[in-house]
Write an enzyme that holds these catalytic residues in place. Structure first.
Site, PDB file in Angstrom:
ATOM      1  N   ARG A 226       0.853  -1.187   0.000  1.00 22.96           N
ATOM      2  CA  ARG A 226       0.000   0.000   0.000  1.00 22.96           C
ATOM      3  C   ARG A 226       0.888   1.235   0.000  1.00 22.96           C
ATOM      4  O   ARG A 226       1.713   1.416   0.892  1.00 22.96           O
ATOM      5  CB  ARG A 226      -0.915   0.004   1.236  1.00 22.96           C
ATOM      6  CG  ARG A 226      -1.693   1.279   1.373  1.00 22.96           C
ATOM      7  CD  ARG A 226      -2.719   1.249   2.515  1.00 22.96           C
ATOM      8  NE  ARG A 226      -3.379   2.542   2.537  1.00 22.96           N
ATOM      9  CZ  ARG A 226      -3.316   3.404   3.554  1.00 22.96           C
ATOM     10  NH1 ARG A 226      -2.661   3.108   4.657  1.00 22.96           N
ATOM     11  NH2 ARG A 226      -3.916   4.573   3.470  1.00 22.96           N
TER      12      ARG A 226
ATOM     13  N   HIS B 191      -2.736  10.977   0.690  1.00 21.79           N
ATOM     14  CA  HIS B 191      -2.185  10.766   2.028  1.00 21.79           C
ATOM     15  C   HIS B 191      -1.515  12.076   2.463  1.00 21.79           C
ATOM     16  O   HIS B 191      -0.315  12.136   2.679  1.00 21.79           O
ATOM     17  CB  HIS B 191      -1.223   9.576   2.029  1.00 21.79           C
ATOM     18  CG  HIS B 191      -0.988   8.960   3.385  1.00 21.79           C
ATOM     19  ND1 HIS B 191      -1.166   7.627   3.639  1.00 21.79           N
ATOM     20  CD2 HIS B 191      -0.578   9.505   4.559  1.00 21.79           C
ATOM     21  CE1 HIS B 191      -0.864   7.360   4.904  1.00 21.79           C
ATOM     22  NE2 HIS B 191      -0.495   8.495   5.488  1.00 21.79           N
TER      23      HIS B 191
ATOM     24  N   GLU C 238      -7.362   8.657   6.211  1.00 17.87           N
ATOM     25  CA  GLU C 238      -7.604   9.274   7.513  1.00 17.87           C
ATOM     26  C   GLU C 238      -8.088  10.723   7.469  1.00 17.87           C
ATOM     27  O   GLU C 238      -7.392  11.630   7.941  1.00 17.87           O
ATOM     28  CB  GLU C 238      -6.334   9.196   8.373  1.00 17.87           C
ATOM     29  CG  GLU C 238      -5.836   7.785   8.596  1.00 17.87           C
ATOM     30  CD  GLU C 238      -4.641   7.719   9.544  1.00 17.87           C
ATOM     31  OE1 GLU C 238      -4.054   8.762   9.832  1.00 17.87           O
ATOM     32  OE2 GLU C 238      -4.324   6.619  10.000  1.00 17.87           O
TER      33      GLU C 238
ATOM     34  N   ASN D  79      -7.300   1.776   9.859  1.00 17.74           N
ATOM     35  CA  ASN D  79      -5.977   1.928  10.454  1.00 17.74           C
ATOM     36  C   ASN D  79      -6.151   1.872  11.958  1.00 17.74           C
ATOM     37  O   ASN D  79      -6.906   2.674  12.531  1.00 17.74           O
ATOM     38  CB  ASN D  79      -5.352   3.271  10.076  1.00 17.74           C
ATOM     39  CG  ASN D  79      -5.070   3.383   8.580  1.00 17.74           C
ATOM     40  OD1 ASN D  79      -5.153   2.397   7.842  1.00 17.74           O
ATOM     41  ND2 ASN D  79      -4.716   4.574   8.131  1.00 17.74           N
TER      42      ASN D  79
ATOM     43  N   TYR E 225      -4.221   1.666  15.777  1.00 19.39           N
ATOM     44  CA  TYR E 225      -2.998   1.749  16.572  1.00 19.39           C
ATOM     45  C   TYR E 225      -3.236   1.529  18.062  1.00 19.39           C
ATOM     46  O   TYR E 225      -2.434   0.908  18.737  1.00 19.39           O
ATOM     47  CB  TYR E 225      -2.331   3.121  16.372  1.00 19.39           C
ATOM     48  CG  TYR E 225      -1.739   3.252  14.983  1.00 19.39           C
ATOM     49  CD1 TYR E 225      -0.478   2.750  14.707  1.00 19.39           C
ATOM     50  CD2 TYR E 225      -2.459   3.818  13.951  1.00 19.39           C
ATOM     51  CE1 TYR E 225       0.056   2.820  13.433  1.00 19.39           C
ATOM     52  CE2 TYR E 225      -1.939   3.894  12.675  1.00 19.39           C
ATOM     53  CZ  TYR E 225      -0.674   3.386  12.426  1.00 19.39           C
ATOM     54  OH  TYR E 225      -0.159   3.444  11.160  1.00 19.39           O
TER      55      TYR E 225
ATOM     56  N   GLU F  22      -3.480  -0.145   8.045  1.00 26.78           N
ATOM     57  CA  GLU F  22      -2.291   0.213   8.819  1.00 26.78           C
ATOM     58  C   GLU F  22      -2.432  -0.381  10.209  1.00 26.78           C
ATOM     59  O   GLU F  22      -3.519  -0.359  10.794  1.00 26.78           O
ATOM     60  CB  GLU F  22      -2.121   1.738   9.002  1.00 26.78           C
ATOM     61  CG  GLU F  22      -1.741   2.476   7.760  1.00 26.78           C
ATOM     62  CD  GLU F  22      -1.581   3.988   7.994  1.00 26.78           C
ATOM     63  OE1 GLU F  22      -1.331   4.413   9.140  1.00 26.78           O
ATOM     64  OE2 GLU F  22      -1.726   4.735   7.023  1.00 26.78           O
TER      65      GLU F  22
HETATM   66  C1  PNW Z   1      -1.277   7.391  10.666  1.00 32.44           C
HETATM   67  N1  PNW Z   1      -4.060   9.543  16.069  1.00 32.44           N
HETATM   68  O1  PNW Z   1      -1.424   8.604  11.328  1.00 32.44           O
HETATM   69  C2  PNW Z   1      -0.858   7.772   9.271  1.00 32.44           C
HETATM   70  O2  PNW Z   1      -1.691   7.263   8.251  1.00 32.44           O
HETATM   71  C3  PNW Z   1       0.577   7.514   8.958  1.00 32.44           C
HETATM   72  O3  PNW Z   1       0.988   8.349   7.905  1.00 32.44           O
HETATM   73  C4  PNW Z   1       1.402   7.682  10.214  1.00 32.44           C
HETATM   74  O4  PNW Z   1       2.781   7.610   9.943  1.00 32.44           O
HETATM   75  C5  PNW Z   1       0.971   6.573  11.160  1.00 32.44           C
HETATM   76  O5  PNW Z   1      -0.402   6.614  11.402  1.00 32.44           O
HETATM   77  C6  PNW Z   1       1.700   6.595  12.479  1.00 32.44           C
HETATM   78  O6  PNW Z   1       1.400   7.755  13.193  1.00 32.44           O
HETATM   79  C7  PNW Z   1      -2.082   8.747  12.521  1.00 32.44           C
HETATM   80  O7  PNW Z   1      -3.693  10.530  16.742  1.00 32.44           O
HETATM   81  C8  PNW Z   1      -1.781   9.880  13.245  1.00 32.44           C
HETATM   82  O8  PNW Z   1      -4.973   8.802  16.430  1.00 32.44           O
HETATM   83  C9  PNW Z   1      -2.437  10.153  14.410  1.00 32.44           C
HETATM   84  C10 PNW Z   1      -3.400   9.263  14.862  1.00 32.44           C
HETATM   85  C11 PNW Z   1      -3.713   8.130  14.150  1.00 32.44           C
HETATM   86  C12 PNW Z   1      -3.040   7.872  12.972  1.00 32.44           C
END
Ligand code: PNW
Length: 458
Positions: free
Chosen positions: A83, A127, A172, A297, A299, A356
């Site tokens: 991707r 992006h 996002e 995505n 995290y 992601e």
């Molecule tokens: C994503 N949050 O960003 C992006 O798609 C990527 O480009 C980035 O490198 C990656 O996650 C890691 O940060 C985010 O605050 C930034 O929840 C902030 C958040 C989530 C995703």
């Protein structure tokens, strides 16, 4: 591998797509090469004080010049999918109008190389690197952005559809507006409660217009990528319950609701107060387009409590016994299962890709024996892949998984300080070294997930 017995707990469905993800501005470098125009990120990063240590994307991972080596690296790791995103201002230096053939050629060659190596491309149109020329015309605050984005999409669909079969409109939209228009930490760096809902709404109109243009031109799949995280109340108080509902509506429903249900959740009016506009109901006809998939995505989660923060009046409480990654995000794999079940219950049986998932941890330097030992990252990936498998068992239609990220890269305003890669990048020499997590992930792919039957090494 298909001949092996399938009495494994964690074997993934046939056709499940295993890959890794990157984004143009974070890895390419050479932002102005071969006739490209500047993007808002090139401009933002060159504005003093906007990024950590003044880091910028002028060189990044030099992928613009090393793309052939990077494709070989993906092949050697056994990736089935990659991707990546396209830099809009390489294709249309002024954002609309004149097409820069050299920019198109770069991505066309990349796609050919991926296909020659049996790697399926997943292409993200946007992006975060808006052409600076379009920001000068108001960027996402200008309603015309829907036409601009559809025009840009059309150029790529015509050049690459048939070779690229999976397309993403936006990456996002929440981060684009929360970071770019509300709190100002990301390009274009605005801080306005009044602008944020307008930018969000226009992003969704642009998404709808690009999907519509795709239906007229393309034959394959197109979807939207959102970053979402489950919100759990920090206590049983009514104040925390209300804060959790606001946070959930703000991050998880603000974009999926309009795109899939044709309306905004009511809590957003509470969040934005008098800054929440009365949107034209006609707009939702453009915004709701049938999608082939949604990309998620993931995290972290947030244990949410009411507080004074602006304008949400809600925030995450630190969990004393939890593990946190270097971006300060709690490691919480169960949240991904919960989120995927919520998605299915709320929006129905749309195919999902995890577009992601990954974590930044401090890695040791490359050892004499060539290894980069990163057990925390292996642990993170292992547990999240099991969490995805649990959601598949519960009936969620999950089609693939992309690790963030293939390479250590430019983490936006945080510069090069955070390393998300499964491949280590030495920014002095540009040497790539697969970390232990990459070697491990390669075995997961090769075993269709059966490697996950083993306990996590950490
Ligand atoms: C994503 N949050 O960003 C992006 O798609 C990527 O480009 C980035 O490198 C990656 O996650 C890691 O940060 C985010 O605050 C930034 O929840 C902030 C958040 C989530 C995703």
């Amino acid at each position: 591998a298909d001949a092996l017995p399938s009495n494994s707990r964690y074997q993934f469905p046939k056709g499940f797509l295993w890959g890794a993800a990157t984004a143009a501005h974070q890895i390419e470098g050479s932002p102005m090469a071969d006739g490209a125009g500047p993007s808002i990120w090139t401009r933002f990063a060159h504005t003093p004080g906007m990024t950590l240590n003044g880091d910028n994307g002028d060189i990044a991972c030099d992928h613009y010049r090393r793309w052939q080596d990077d494709v070989k690296l993906m092949r050697d790791l056994g990736l089935q999918a990659y991707r990546f995103s396209v830099s809009w201002s390489r294709i249309l230096p002024e954002g609309t109008g004149r097409v820069n053939q050299a920019g198109l050629d770069f991505y066309s060659r990349l796609v050919d190389a991926l296909l020659e190596n049996g790697i399926e491309p997943l292409l993200t149109l946007y992006h975060w690197d808006l052409p600076a020329a379009l920001d000068d015309r108001g960027g996402w605050l200008n309603r015309d952005c829907a036409d601009w984005f559809a025009e840009y999409g059309r150029v790529l669909y015509r050049a690459l559809d048939g070779r690229v079969k999976k397309w993403v409109t936006l990456n996002e939209p929440w981060v684009i507006t929360d970071g770019g228009y509300l709190h100002g930490a990301l390009a274009p760096g605005h801080r306005s409660r009044y602008e944020a809902p307008i930018a969000s709404h226009n992003l969704m109109r642009a998404h709808g217009a690009a999907v519509q243009a795709y239906r007229a031109e393309g034959k394959h799949e197109i979807g939207l990528v959102v970053n979402i995280e489950p919100k759990y109340p920090a206590s049983e108080s009514e104040a925390d319950a209300a804060a959790t509902r606001r946070a959930h509506a703000y991050m998880n429903e603000q974009y999926l609701h309009p795109a899939l249900l044709g309306r905004y959740p009511p809590e957003l009016k509470e969040v934005f107060g008098d800054a929440w506009p009365d949107f034209d109901p006609e707009d939702f006809k453009l915004i709701v387009q049938p999608l082939d998939f949604v990309g998620i995505n993931y995290y972290t989660r947030s244990v949410t409590q009411a507080n004074d923060s602006y304008p949400l009046k809600a925030g995450a409480v630190r969990q004393p016994l939890a593990t946190y990654s270097e971006t300060g995000w709690e490691v919480f794999p169960q949240g991904l299962t919960d989120l995927l079940l919520w998605f299915k219950n709320t929006y129905g049986d749309l195919p999902v890709y995890i577009t992601e998932n990954g974590a930044a941890f401090f890695d040791p330097p490359v050892a004499e024996n060539g290894h980069v030992c990163d057990p925390l990252r292996i642990n993170y990936l292992h547990k999240h892949l099991r969490a995805i498998h649990d959601a598949i068992d519960a009936g969620v239609d999950i089609r693939g998984y992309m690790v963030w990220s293939l390479l250590d890269n430019l983490e936006w305003s945080l510069g090069y300080s955070k390393r998300f890669g499964i491949v280590h990048v030495n920014y002095g020499t540009q040497e790539r070294t697969p970390k232990d997590s990459a070697l491990w992930y390669s075995q997961v792919i090769g075993s269709h997930g059966r490697k996950l039957d083993e306990p996590s090494p950490y």
